[in-house]
Scaffold this motif. Structure first.
Motif, PDB file in Angstrom:
ATOM      1  N   LEU A 755      24.334  17.855   2.898  1.00 48.73           N
ATOM      2  CA  LEU A 755      22.919  17.482   2.944  1.00 48.73           C
ATOM      3  C   LEU A 755      22.725  15.992   2.670  1.00 48.73           C
ATOM      4  O   LEU A 755      21.805  15.362   3.209  1.00 48.73           O
ATOM      5  N   SER A 756      23.596  15.415   1.838  1.00 54.61           N
ATOM      6  CA  SER A 756      23.529  13.971   1.597  1.00 54.61           C
ATOM      7  C   SER A 756      23.880  13.210   2.870  1.00 54.61           C
ATOM      8  O   SER A 756      23.195  12.252   3.258  1.00 54.61           O
ATOM      9  N   PHE A 757      24.981  13.647   3.529  1.00 50.70           N
ATOM     10  CA  PHE A 757      25.320  13.062   4.830  1.00 50.70           C
ATOM     11  C   PHE A 757      24.160  13.230   5.812  1.00 50.70           C
ATOM     12  O   PHE A 757      23.832  12.329   6.587  1.00 50.70           O
ATOM     13  N   GLY A 758      23.554  14.429   5.767  1.00 47.74           N
ATOM     14  CA  GLY A 758      22.453  14.723   6.681  1.00 47.74           C
ATOM     15  C   GLY A 758      21.252  13.816   6.465  1.00 47.74           C
ATOM     16  O   GLY A 758      20.615  13.372   7.422  1.00 47.74           O
ATOM     17  N   MET A 759      20.933  13.547   5.188  1.00 43.91           N
ATOM     18  CA  MET A 759      19.805  12.655   4.891  1.00 43.91           C
ATOM     19  C   MET A 759      20.057  11.269   5.474  1.00 43.91           C
ATOM     20  O   MET A 759      19.193  10.692   6.160  1.00 43.91           O
ATOM     21  N   LEU A 760      21.235  10.714   5.196  1.00 45.46           N
ATOM     22  CA  LEU A 760      21.554   9.381   5.711  1.00 45.46           C
ATOM     23  C   LEU A 760      21.598   9.372   7.243  1.00 45.46           C
ATOM     24  O   LEU A 760      21.163   8.416   7.888  1.00 45.46           O
ATOM     25  N   SER A 761      22.117  10.448   7.811  1.00 45.52           N
ATOM     26  CA  SER A 761      22.183  10.527   9.269  1.00 45.52           C
ATOM     27  C   SER A 761      20.787  10.563   9.877  1.00 45.52           C
ATOM     28  O   SER A 761      20.509   9.908  10.883  1.00 45.52           O
ATOM     29  N   ASN A 762      19.883  11.319   9.254  1.00 49.66           N
ATOM     30  CA  ASN A 762      18.521  11.423   9.769  1.00 49.66           C
ATOM     31  C   ASN A 762      17.702  10.165   9.524  1.00 49.66           C
ATOM     32  O   ASN A 762      16.765   9.875  10.263  1.00 49.66           O
ATOM     33  N   LEU A 763      18.041   9.406   8.478  1.00 52.97           N
ATOM     34  CA  LEU A 763      17.302   8.181   8.177  1.00 52.97           C
ATOM     35  C   LEU A 763      17.873   6.958   8.884  1.00 52.97           C
ATOM     36  O   LEU A 763      17.174   5.953   9.038  1.00 52.97           O
ATOM     37  N   VAL A 764      19.141   7.004   9.278  1.00 51.85           N
ATOM     38  CA  VAL A 764      19.776   5.831   9.898  1.00 51.85           C
ATOM     39  C   VAL A 764      20.157   6.103  11.356  1.00 51.85           C
ATOM     40  O   VAL A 764      19.752   5.364  12.267  1.00 51.85           O
ATOM     41  N   LEU A 765      20.957   7.156  11.604  1.00 53.08           N
ATOM     42  CA  LEU A 765      21.423   7.417  12.967  1.00 53.08           C
ATOM     43  C   LEU A 765      20.294   7.891  13.874  1.00 53.08           C
ATOM     44  O   LEU A 765      20.184   7.455  15.032  1.00 53.08           O
ATOM     45  N   LEU A 766      19.449   8.784  13.374  1.00 53.71           N
ATOM     46  CA  LEU A 766      18.364   9.331  14.200  1.00 53.71           C
ATOM     47  C   LEU A 766      17.417   8.236  14.708  1.00 53.71           C
ATOM     48  O   LEU A 766      17.183   8.147  15.919  1.00 53.71           O
ATOM     49  N   PRO A 767      16.855   7.377  13.821  1.00 55.00           N
ATOM     50  CA  PRO A 767      15.983   6.314  14.355  1.00 55.00           C
ATOM     51  C   PRO A 767      16.727   5.317  15.243  1.00 55.00           C
ATOM     52  O   PRO A 767      16.140   4.754  16.176  1.00 55.00           O
ATOM     53  N   SER A 768      18.006   5.109  14.969  1.00 57.98           N
ATOM     54  CA  SER A 768      18.787   4.225  15.842  1.00 57.98           C
ATOM     55  C   SER A 768      18.874   4.806  17.247  1.00 57.98           C
ATOM     56  O   SER A 768      18.734   4.082  18.249  1.00 57.98           O
ATOM     57  N   LEU A 769      19.117   6.118  17.342  1.00 54.09           N
ATOM     58  CA  LEU A 769      19.167   6.764  18.658  1.00 54.09           C
ATOM     59  C   LEU A 769      17.812   6.688  19.353  1.00 54.09           C
ATOM     60  O   LEU A 769      17.735   6.442  20.567  1.00 54.09           O
ATOM     61  N   VAL A 770      16.755   6.910  18.583  1.00 50.21           N
ATOM     62  CA  VAL A 770      15.414   6.857  19.169  1.00 50.21           C
ATOM     63  C   VAL A 770      15.130   5.467  19.729  1.00 50.21           C
ATOM     64  O   VAL A 770      14.603   5.315  20.837  1.00 50.21           O
ATOM     65  N   LEU A 771      15.497   4.425  18.970  1.00 45.20           N
ATOM     66  CA  LEU A 771      15.261   3.054  19.430  1.00 45.20           C
ATOM     67  C   LEU A 771      16.118   2.722  20.651  1.00 45.20           C
ATOM     68  O   LEU A 771      15.660   2.054  21.592  1.00 45.20           O
ATOM     69  N   SER A 772      17.369   3.170  20.635  1.00 49.52           N
ATOM     70  CA  SER A 772      18.266   2.861  21.750  1.00 49.52           C
ATOM     71  C   SER A 772      17.842   3.576  23.025  1.00 49.52           C
ATOM     72  O   SER A 772      18.045   3.080  24.138  1.00 49.52           O
ATOM     73  N   LEU A 773      17.249   4.751  22.863  1.00 55.11           N
ATOM     74  CA  LEU A 773      16.826   5.527  24.031  1.00 55.11           C
ATOM     75  C   LEU A 773      15.311   5.462  24.197  1.00 55.11           C
ATOM     76  O   LEU A 773      14.704   6.359  24.770  1.00 55.11           O
ATOM     77  N   ASN A 774      14.726   4.373  23.706  1.00 55.10           N
ATOM     78  CA  ASN A 774      13.263   4.327  23.592  1.00 55.10           C
ATOM     79  C   ASN A 774      12.535   4.497  24.925  1.00 55.10           C
ATOM     80  O   ASN A 774      11.490   5.112  24.987  1.00 55.10           O
ATOM     81  N   ARG A 775      13.089   3.985  26.000  1.00 54.46           N
ATOM     82  CA  ARG A 775      12.351   4.050  27.254  1.00 54.46           C
ATOM     83  C   ARG A 775      12.173   5.483  27.740  1.00 54.46           C
ATOM     84  O   ARG A 775      11.143   5.843  28.289  1.00 54.46           O
TER      85      ARG A 775
END
Length: 805
Positions: A755-775
């Motif tokens: 769950l700790s990994f999950g929190m960091l993944s959702n706070l860092v990796l998830l928004p990064s993916l959203v920004l990279s695939l923003n269009r």
């Protein structure tokens, strides 16, 4: 329009709650009382878990064996290596203890040195007689007792491995319980309140340390430890989550009501166990604590939203109403996804996991309902929040933490992907190193005395876990044919050469003992009779055991003489070698016993458990795929976007792979307890993903579809709740690491870590993916008309509904 209808529904719910406060509280109280009345129906497990469906061939074979020979796990053994046992005072105390044990109605048979029988030939009746090994008139003579010990160790090979270890001098007694009570409460009461006090009485009288074990003994003390730990988990979870909660909110009122809610939830969980007739097992014992760990984050989310609303307009009534109106759908859907994570265990076709999945998923929805009902009502009666209570919304450490995340996502996305890819590769390498454990006792409490006793018997007598081989001769009295006995002897020789197994026992041993007795007890004749000797020696053996309670053969040959049993014991640490051991035995058995004339079944608790672990692993994969599928389906329905499905799965899949890889590197095996980690962690981690994506989509509509601005605005609202709930979940699951059960410790630690990994993944990796695939993800058509809208409505939309009403 759809959003307005949704807001209208939750507006109606909010009004019903706030306008019927007394009735709702009375209803909650009545339901709690009704559940409390079910507590007397709670049952505790009296067996270890069978992880295989009843109709599976493994279970069919095992039940077939039980039908012929009864419950295998009815043996309790007591042993010592202390030579003081063969002194007059100690030997007399031993005899008194064994006599008392034999007199208990729960005991079927006791085989001990003080009542041991020797076969003796009686030519007048052409039979063997069972004569006492010990001459009671001489037990006060120290020299006699020493000679008795030498006679036992050197002249009675039949009892070697059963009652003594010739090399170390360890002596043990075998206590066979009535098979009818082995899986009942009577067995537990007997072990705890009769047997253990007798053992302690002997130890106090003689100063000799006794060791006790056997499946009934292990099951009883293991179950007692499970029950004792329920209170420990509940108390520790309440204390830790309460302290964290107060640290976040600095409010005694908010902390108190949150603890009261989860305590009510715990009371409901016990009542539901009684109502459904489920036993308290090593898994269902965790449910009350899970209710606390999952309930507190619900309280955090709702109270945090209440404080945010009050900080906007300082209107308590309006804030309470909007907590329900603006978060109703979102909190419902996130709790449903958590419940679905646990509900996937229902599909495993395994009773233990099905019950765990049913009881946990129901309780998750129940604790959500309690939070939704009680929190607004409670705060409606209490004074409005003061500035100290609202200070957590702008704490410096939170501000610094999210500033680091924002900067990382904004400027270092390439590094984020590099780290994620590296962790993925490391995880995949670690996964290849994972082992599967077939150990029955690996998860048992290692700091207890009975676990030390298990290791003692594994060292002295090669284990306490029975491996059973049943031979069907396909004809009555076929077992006692000399040709069958010779085949069995050859198979036993193969078993004896397997270092992981103990010396096997069967009717072959008794027939050998019969020949030794026929030749006046000479140990050189401990062997099968020749074809010339068989007619009279076997007739002696058969006559000696007719209608006798002390029939030594009845445990190894069924009443028809068609089925024979060979028993060997295996050290629990060799569970992972079970397949290889069985393959070696099977290869020899197939050569010795042609399938046209015989049927050979290899079974026993260790074998069933090891196969159950593999079965569970196969079901883990299917249940995880189901969890992914359900989550993907839910996201697809909510967002109507396949791209969103991929973005939601990736940040939650990575923590699972990292944890699995870590298990491989740390030599943590896959076993029933650790297998559960993945389903639990995924079901809970995906909540943060849904909250983030829902908030992000709302920010897009607010910010004129400006991608970066919307992503970073999402942290201001959803980020705090995600951080708070993740911290509570981390420490909440860490409570299970207080357990003395290795499996529970691993479950708590691994879920907390995931769950700790999950929190960091959702706070860092998830928004990064959203920004990279923003269009592609910012396509307005995919966001405007979702099938299920879990967005938090704007103040203007809520105002519109309120004015309309």
């Amino acid at each position: 329009m759809k959003k307005l209808l949704s807001i209208g529904f939750w507006e109606l719910i909010a009004r019903l709650i706030l306008r019927n406060r007394i009735a709702i509280l009375i209803g909650v109280l009545l339901i709690t009382v009704l559940f409390a009345l079910q507590w007397n129906k709670i049952k505790f497990t009296h067996t270890e878990a069978n992880l295989i469906p009843a109709d599976d061939k493994v279970n069919v074979d095992y039940n077939n064996f039980l039908d012929k020979f009864g419950e295998e796990g009815n043996l309790i053994i007591i042993a010592t290596k202390d030579k003081k046992l063969f002194t007059p005072q100690a030997f007399k105390a031993w005899e008194e203890m064994m006599t008392k044990i034999q007199s208990d109605k729960e005991v079927d048979l006791v085989i001990s040195i003080d009542n041991l029988k020797k076969l003796s030939k009686n030519d007048s009746i052409e039979s063997f007689e069972l004569k006492n090994l010990v001459d009671n008139s001489k037990i006060n003579n120290p020299k006699y007792l020493l000679s008795l010990r030498e006679d036992l160790l050197n002249n009675l090979p039949f009892y070697e491995g059963l009652l003594f270890n010739k090399k170390s001098g360890a002596i043990r007694s075998a206590i066979y319980l009535d098979k009818k009570i082995v899986n009942t409460k009577i067995r537990r009461d007997y072990v705890l309140f009769k047997l253990i006090p007798e053992i302690e009485k002997f130890e106090n009288k003689t100063g000799i340390d006794l060791r006790a074990s056997g499946m009934p003994y292990i099951r009883t003390l293991n179950a007692k430890t499970i029950i004792d730990e329920i209170g420990l988990f509940i108390g520790a979870a309440l204390l830790i989550t309460g302290l964290i909660f107060f640290f976040f909110f600095r409010s005694f009122r908010a902390t108190l009501i949150s603890l009261i809610i989860v305590i009510i939830g715990v009371m409901w969980s016990f009542g539901l166990l009684g109502l459904l007739g489920y036993e308290i097992t090593v898994l269902t014992a965790l449910v009350p604590t899970l209710v606390i760990v999952i309930g507190i984050p619900n309280c955090i989310f709702l109270i945090n939203k209440y404080h945010q609303e009050y900080a906007k307009h300082s209107n308590k009534a309006k804030a309470l109403q909007r907590v329900i109106t603006k978060t109703g759908t979102a909190t419902l859907m996130t709790n449903i996804t958590t419940a679905l994570g646990f509900a996937t265990f229902i599909a495993t076709n395994n009773t233990l996991l099905v019950e765990f999945g049913v009881i946990t998923s129901i309780n998750i929805l129940a604790i959500y309902l309690l939070c939704l009902l009680i929190l607004p009502i409670f705060f409606s009666y209490t004074p409005a929040p003061i500035p100290r209570h609202l200070g957590h919304l702008e704490r410096e450490y939170l501000t610094a933490f999210f500033r680091w995340i924002v900067n990382t996502v904004k400027y270092n996305r390439v590094s984020v992907y590099g780290v994620a890819l590296s962790l993925l590769i490391i995880g995949m390498i670690g996964i290849h190193r994972i082992k599967i454990s077939g150990s029955i006792i690996e998860d048992m409490p290692k700091k207890t005395a009975f676990f030390d006793d298990i290791r003692f018997f594994e060292k002295e007598f090669d284990g306490v876990m029975p491996l059973e081989i049943m031979i069907d001769t396909k004809r009555k009295k076929g077992v006692m044919k000399l040709s069958t006995l010779k085949r069995m002897e050859e198979l036993q020789e193969t078993i004896g050469e397997i270092p992981e197994l103990s010396k096997p026992l069967s009717v072959v041993n008794l027939v050998k003992y019969s020949k030794q007795a026929y030749y006046n007890g000479n140990p050189e004749y401990y062997e099968l009779p020749t074809s010339q000797e068989q007619s009279f020696i076997l007739s002696y053996a058969k006559n000696a055991t007719k209608n006798s309670k002390e029939n030594l053969m009845k445990s190894y040959v069924d009443s028809t003489g068609q089925y024979a049993r060979i028993t060997a014991f295996i050290k629990d640490e060799n569970g992972e070698k079970m397949d290889a051991i069985e393959a070696q035995i099977r290869a020899k058995a197939d050569k010795l016993f042609p399938p046209s004339k015989y049927e050979v079944i290899i079974t026993g608790k260790p074998s069933v458990f090891q196969k159950g672990t593999k079965y569970l692993l196969d079901n883990l994969l299917s249940s995880l795929l189901m969890a992914f599928g359900l989550t993907a389906g839910l996201v697809a329905i909510m967002f109507r976007s396949i791209k969103m499905v991929l973005v939601s799965i990736i940040p939650n899949l990575l923590p699972l792979l990292m944890t699995a890889g870590l298990m491989g590197f740390l030599d943590i095996p896959l076993k029933p307890s650790t297998i559960l980690v993945f389903g639990i962690a995924f079901g809970m981690s995906v909540d943060d993903t849904l909250r983030f994506l829902a908030q992000y989509r709302m920010e897009l509509s607010r910010n004129d579809w400006k991608i970066k601005k919307s992503v970073f605005a999402t942290f201001d609202d959803a980020g705090i709740s995600m951080f708070y709930t993740s911290i509570v979940l981390f420490f909440g699951f860490s409570v299970f690491m207080l357990s003395s059960f290795g499996g529970t410790v691993a479950l708590g630690g691994l879920v907390a870590l995931t769950l700790s990994f999950g929190m960091l993944s959702n706070l860092v990796l998830l928004p990064s993916l959203v920004l990279s695939l923003n269009r592609t993800l910012a396509n307005e058509q995919e966001f405007i008309k979702p099938t299920i809208d879990i967005l938090e409505p704007t103040d203007e939309e809520v105002d519109a509904v309120e004015k309309k009403d």
